[in-house]
Enzyme design. Sequence first.
Site, PDB file in Angstrom:
ATOM      1  N   LYS A   1     -15.084  32.603 -40.880  1.00  0.00           N
ATOM      2  CA  LYS A   1     -13.662  32.572 -41.274  1.00  0.00           C
ATOM      3  C   LYS A   1     -12.911  31.547 -40.417  1.00  0.00           C
ATOM      4  CE  LYS A   1     -13.686  35.785 -44.463  1.00  0.00           C
ATOM      5  NZ  LYS A   1     -13.454  35.411 -45.881  1.00  0.00           N
TER       6      LYS A   1
ATOM      7  N   ALA B   1      -8.560  28.527 -37.100  1.00  0.00           N
ATOM      8  CA  ALA B   1      -7.692  28.270 -38.266  1.00  0.00           C
ATOM      9  C   ALA B   1      -6.390  29.062 -38.185  1.00  0.00           C
ATOM     10  CB  ALA B   1      -8.436  28.608 -39.542  1.00  0.00           C
TER      11      ALA B   1
ATOM     12  N   LEU C   1      -4.765  34.749 -42.705  1.00  0.00           N
ATOM     13  CA  LEU C   1      -3.775  34.841 -43.785  1.00  0.00           C
ATOM     14  C   LEU C   1      -4.045  36.011 -44.719  1.00  0.00           C
ATOM     15  CD1 LEU C   1      -3.451  31.008 -44.464  1.00  0.00           C
ATOM     16  CD2 LEU C   1      -1.741  32.481 -43.387  1.00  0.00           C
TER      17      LEU C   1
ATOM     18  N   GLY D   1      -1.681  29.467 -35.515  1.00  0.00           N
ATOM     19  CA  GLY D   1      -1.879  30.359 -34.370  1.00  0.00           C
ATOM     20  C   GLY D   1      -2.992  29.900 -33.441  1.00  0.00           C
TER      21      GLY D   1
ATOM     22  N   GLU E   1      -1.226  27.745 -31.136  1.00  0.00           N
ATOM     23  CA  GLU E   1      -0.429  28.596 -30.243  1.00  0.00           C
ATOM     24  C   GLU E   1      -1.313  29.198 -29.152  1.00  0.00           C
ATOM     25  OE1 GLU E   1       3.093  30.679 -32.322  1.00  0.00           O
ATOM     26  OE2 GLU E   1       1.451  30.825 -33.758  1.00  0.00           O
TER      27      GLU E   1
ATOM     28  N   GLU F   1       2.374  26.415 -40.963  1.00  0.00           N
ATOM     29  CA  GLU F   1       3.318  27.500 -41.267  1.00  0.00           C
ATOM     30  C   GLU F   1       4.386  27.033 -42.242  1.00  0.00           C
ATOM     31  OE1 GLU F   1       2.114  26.798 -38.343  1.00  0.00           O
ATOM     32  OE2 GLU F   1       1.709  28.617 -37.207  1.00  0.00           O
TER      33      GLU F   1
ATOM     34  N   ARG G   1       3.278  27.260 -45.661  1.00  0.00           N
ATOM     35  CA  ARG G   1       2.904  28.630 -46.079  1.00  0.00           C
ATOM     36  C   ARG G   1       4.131  29.532 -46.231  1.00  0.00           C
ATOM     37  NH1 ARG G   1      -1.900  26.892 -47.059  1.00  0.00           N
ATOM     38  NH2 ARG G   1      -3.270  26.414 -45.326  1.00  0.00           N
TER      39      ARG G   1
ATOM     40  N   GLY H   1       4.568  32.559 -34.782  1.00  0.00           N
ATOM     41  CA  GLY H   1       4.909  33.876 -34.237  1.00  0.00           C
ATOM     42  C   GLY H   1       4.116  34.217 -32.994  1.00  0.00           C
TER      43      GLY H   1
HETATM   44  C1  1HE Z   1      -9.305  31.821 -43.524  1.00  0.00           C
HETATM   45  C2  1HE Z   1      -8.384  31.059 -42.763  1.00  0.00           C
HETATM   46  C3  1HE Z   1      -7.196  31.716 -42.341  1.00  0.00           C
HETATM   47  C4  1HE Z   1     -10.051  29.800 -43.270  1.00  0.00           C
HETATM   48  N1  1HE Z   1      -7.020  33.020 -42.671  1.00  0.00           N
HETATM   49  N2  1HE Z   1      -9.077  33.100 -43.842  1.00  0.00           N
HETATM   50  N3  1HE Z   1      -3.704  28.743 -41.031  1.00  0.00           N
HETATM   51  C5  1HE Z   1      -3.867  27.873 -42.034  1.00  0.00           C
HETATM   52  O1  1HE Z   1      -3.020  27.721 -42.883  1.00  0.00           O
HETATM   53  C6  1HE Z   1      -5.180  27.131 -42.081  1.00  0.00           C
HETATM   54  C7  1HE Z   1      -5.990  27.607 -43.241  1.00  0.00           C
HETATM   55  N4  1HE Z   1      -7.364  27.093 -43.202  1.00  0.00           N
HETATM   56  C8  1HE Z   1      -7.687  25.821 -43.549  1.00  0.00           C
HETATM   57  O2  1HE Z   1      -6.842  24.981 -43.788  1.00  0.00           O
HETATM   58  C9  1HE Z   1      -9.159  25.497 -43.607  1.00  0.00           C
HETATM   59  O3  1HE Z   1      -9.875  26.722 -43.751  1.00  0.00           O
HETATM   60  C10 1HE Z   1      -9.705  24.761 -42.353  1.00  0.00           C
HETATM   61  C11 1HE Z   1      -9.151  23.325 -42.327  1.00  0.00           C
HETATM   62  C12 1HE Z   1      -9.336  25.471 -41.047  1.00  0.00           C
HETATM   63  C13 1HE Z   1     -11.258  24.718 -42.412  1.00  0.00           C
HETATM   64  O4  1HE Z   1     -11.661  24.202 -43.649  1.00  0.00           O
HETATM   65  P1  1HE Z   1     -13.159  24.450 -44.157  1.00  0.00           P
HETATM   66  O5  1HE Z   1     -13.356  23.661 -45.413  1.00  0.00           O
HETATM   67  O6  1HE Z   1     -14.121  24.212 -43.047  1.00  0.00           O
HETATM   68  O7  1HE Z   1     -13.262  26.030 -44.462  1.00  0.00           O
HETATM   69  P2  1HE Z   1     -12.725  26.855 -45.738  1.00  0.00           P
HETATM   70  O8  1HE Z   1     -13.725  26.740 -46.860  1.00  0.00           O
HETATM   71  O9  1HE Z   1     -11.331  26.530 -46.055  1.00  0.00           O
HETATM   72  O10 1HE Z   1     -12.728  28.348 -45.173  1.00  0.00           O
HETATM   73  C14 1HE Z   1     -13.937  29.078 -44.944  1.00  0.00           C
HETATM   74  C15 1HE Z   1     -13.585  30.555 -45.059  1.00  0.00           C
HETATM   75  O11 1HE Z   1     -12.667  30.878 -44.025  1.00  0.00           O
HETATM   76  C16 1HE Z   1     -12.898  30.898 -46.361  1.00  0.00           C
HETATM   77  O12 1HE Z   1     -13.246  32.229 -46.663  1.00  0.00           O
HETATM   78  P3  1HE Z   1     -14.384  32.580 -47.771  1.00  0.00           P
HETATM   79  O13 1HE Z   1     -14.390  34.078 -47.802  1.00  0.00           O
HETATM   80  O14 1HE Z   1     -13.925  31.924 -49.041  1.00  0.00           O
HETATM   81  O15 1HE Z   1     -15.646  31.990 -47.247  1.00  0.00           O
HETATM   82  C17 1HE Z   1     -11.433  30.840 -46.015  1.00  0.00           C
HETATM   83  O16 1HE Z   1     -10.631  31.630 -46.863  1.00  0.00           O
HETATM   84  C18 1HE Z   1     -11.476  31.417 -44.604  1.00  0.00           C
HETATM   85  N5  1HE Z   1     -10.319  31.004 -43.811  1.00  0.00           N
HETATM   86  N6  1HE Z   1      -8.869  29.818 -42.637  1.00  0.00           N
HETATM   87  C19 1HE Z   1      -7.946  33.670 -43.402  1.00  0.00           C
HETATM   88  N7  1HE Z   1      -6.277  31.085 -41.586  1.00  0.00           N
HETATM   89  C20 1HE Z   1       1.286  34.366 -35.256  1.00  0.00           C
HETATM   90  S1  1HE Z   1       1.840  33.433 -36.520  1.00  0.00           S
HETATM   91  C21 1HE Z   1       0.673  32.175 -36.763  1.00  0.00           C
HETATM   92  C22 1HE Z   1       0.879  31.584 -38.124  1.00  0.00           C
HETATM   93  C23 1HE Z   1      -0.275  30.761 -38.550  1.00  0.00           C
HETATM   94  O17 1HE Z   1      -1.275  30.625 -37.873  1.00  0.00           O
HETATM   95  S2  1HE Z   1      -0.104  30.022 -40.066  1.00  0.00           S
HETATM   96  C24 1HE Z   1      -1.468  28.991 -40.224  1.00  0.00           C
HETATM   97  C25 1HE Z   1      -2.613  29.662 -40.895  1.00  0.00           C
END
Ligand code: 1HE
Length: 265
Positions: A32, A69, A73, A116, A119, A139, A142, A147
Amino acid sequence: MSDARLPIKLPTSLKAERHGAVAILRLARAEKRNALDDETVLGIETFFTSLPDDIGAVLLAGEGEHFSAGLDLSELKERGIAEGIEHSGLWHRAFARIEFGKAPVVAVLHGAVVGGGLELAAACHVRVAERSAFYALPEGSRGIFVGGGGSVRLPRLIGVARMADMMLTGRTYSAEEGLSLGLSTYLVDEGAGFAKGLELAEHIAGNAPLTNYAITHVLPRIAESDPAAGFAMEAQISAIAQAEGEAKERLKAFLDKRGPKVVRS
Ligand code: 1HE
């Protein structure tokens, strides 16, 4: 002491071990992309509150292709305002244990260091980036906000304007850019981050504990104080540090030609 497991009960998304005086914590949810769910954030808090007294530094790294990541989410379901505040407080408590904990923390960054995850990295004291590292605050796109203390810690590293730009426009910074902006203070080749981070953590663990305390707990407070209070705090902590037996021994060692000289890098 050489490599050994650390007797701290953690969720499967975290792995802990020790290497001498350095405790190593790995984010271990590569499938993940080391997304941080509540269980992992609580586990981070447990780890940093349970460190044995003989640990002098911590190394934090991520397994797989990415450091983290960010927020998981899939856990962002229908939360009310009070629950949202509570959730942010959970992250604040855990990351405060990193920033103001028992020992300085070195983070090794590679791949995605986003949301995060950035962070989390910002709560550490030294950041070593591999060339694959990239930084983003998605963020904005999204529909949420940082946070995990990001709006407090990141402007200190890169300024309010750059953080606002990252959030408003989705701008991503590369590892090279991150080095010049101050998101990391080291940049190493791919795969070399862990060894470099361990080398730095071992050096830090060899410092006088009171000096490390002054640097991690007092310096940031001085930097945020008005200058008059800052000068007073500095005078006090420098007097406390130099009065310690360890400081006297280290100074004597140098004067007796036993202590290390400063070397040009
Ligand atoms: C996730 C998450 C996640 C991956 N929560 N499941 N963060 C983001 O907005 C970043 C979201 N993630 C991405 O943009 C990409 O996943 C990556 C650039 C980090 C990596 O890409 P990649 O191609 O290597 O992986 P993928 O195919 O996108 O993800 C692999 C799996 O991880 C997939 O799950 P699967 O069940 O389909 O295999 C994705 O859904 C899962 N995955 N990132 C949940 N973030 C205290 S407040 C903080 C606020 C924030 O952090 S907002 C930013 C959130």
